[in-house]
Motif scaffolding. Sequence first.
Motif, short mmCIF file in Angstrom:
data_model
loop_
_atom_site.label_atom_id
_atom_site.label_comp_id
_atom_site.label_asym_id
_atom_site.label_seq_id
_atom_site.Cartn_x
_atom_site.Cartn_y
_atom_site.Cartn_z
N ILE A 174 0.88 -1.14 0.15
CA ILE A 174 0.01 -0.04 0.17
C ILE A 174 1.07 1.20 -0.13
O ILE A 174 0.68 2.36 -0.84
CB ILE A 174 -0.99 0.06 1.33
N ILE A 175 1.81 1.30 0.83
CA ILE A 175 2.85 2.38 0.65
C ILE A 175 3.39 2.61 -0.56
O ILE A 175 3.64 3.76 -0.82
CB ILE A 175 3.74 2.26 2.12
N GLU A 176 3.93 1.41 -1.11
CA GLU A 176 4.45 1.84 -2.22
C GLU A 176 3.59 2.39 -3.35
O GLU A 176 4.06 2.99 -4.20
CB GLU A 176 4.94 -0.03 -2.97
N VAL A 177 2.27 2.03 -3.47
CA VAL A 177 1.59 2.70 -4.35
C VAL A 177 1.30 3.92 -3.70
O VAL A 177 1.08 4.66 -4.88
CB VAL A 177 0.02 1.62 -4.26
N LEU A 178 1.16 4.37 -2.92
CA LEU A 178 0.87 5.39 -2.39
C LEU A 178 2.01 6.32 -2.66
O LEU A 178 1.79 7.53 -3.35
CB LEU A 178 0.62 5.79 -0.85
N VAL A 179 3.32 6.00 -2.46
CA VAL A 179 4.52 6.63 -2.78
C VAL A 179 4.74 6.90 -4.19
O VAL A 179 5.04 8.12 -4.70
CB VAL A 179 5.61 6.19 -2.11
N LYS A 180 4.60 5.94 -4.99
CA LYS A 180 4.58 6.08 -6.43
C LYS A 180 3.41 7.05 -7.18
O LYS A 180 3.52 7.21 -8.11
CB LYS A 180 4.43 4.86 -7.00
N GLY A 181 2.35 7.28 -6.44
CA GLY A 181 0.99 8.05 -6.95
C GLY A 181 0.34 7.11 -7.97
O GLY A 181 -0.37 7.79 -8.56
#
Length: 181
Positions: free
Chosen positions: A58-65
Amino acid sequence: MDIKFNEILKEKKFDISKRWLEVILASYPNDKSGFLMNQQDRFANPIGYTFSTGIDGIIEVLVKGEDFSESISFLEDIIKVRAIQDFSPAKAMAFIFQLKTIVREALGKEIGQNQIYISLLEFESKIDDLALTAFDIYVKYREQIYELRTDELKRMTFTLLKKANLMSEIPVQEFEHKDQK
């Protein structure tokens, strides 16, 4: 989002993930031994593993936008676990909103910079979108659970009536079909 903001998030991603996992697992008061947090084996601790990998995803998806309007599997996996547990909907979904506080704590003084603050607000808006997606997923799984419970009650009722000789020899499928009309 600002490039500098993304770089800061990438630098602090591990700390954010670790803290978020701690917050989620703290909602399980019966885990006094720290088993969920400390046991890393996927098979010995499937809940801890699901949360850990889900949070990272989830954090990866959020950080990548990236766009997660389509259900992301990481979120779905966590919500499946939360949906079957004895939490109120608010408590089951609170972990998503807690991410805002965790990110703010991780950023600390850097939030004072105007561009970082604006990017933080954009990031928090994505978290809100994530919460809406999570709520849709949560409701879907809760509905499935209630349907399963209802079906089981129908089967149990049919079996009891049949054992008490109060029901003729009607197959359970017909019994359920008549109930739906």
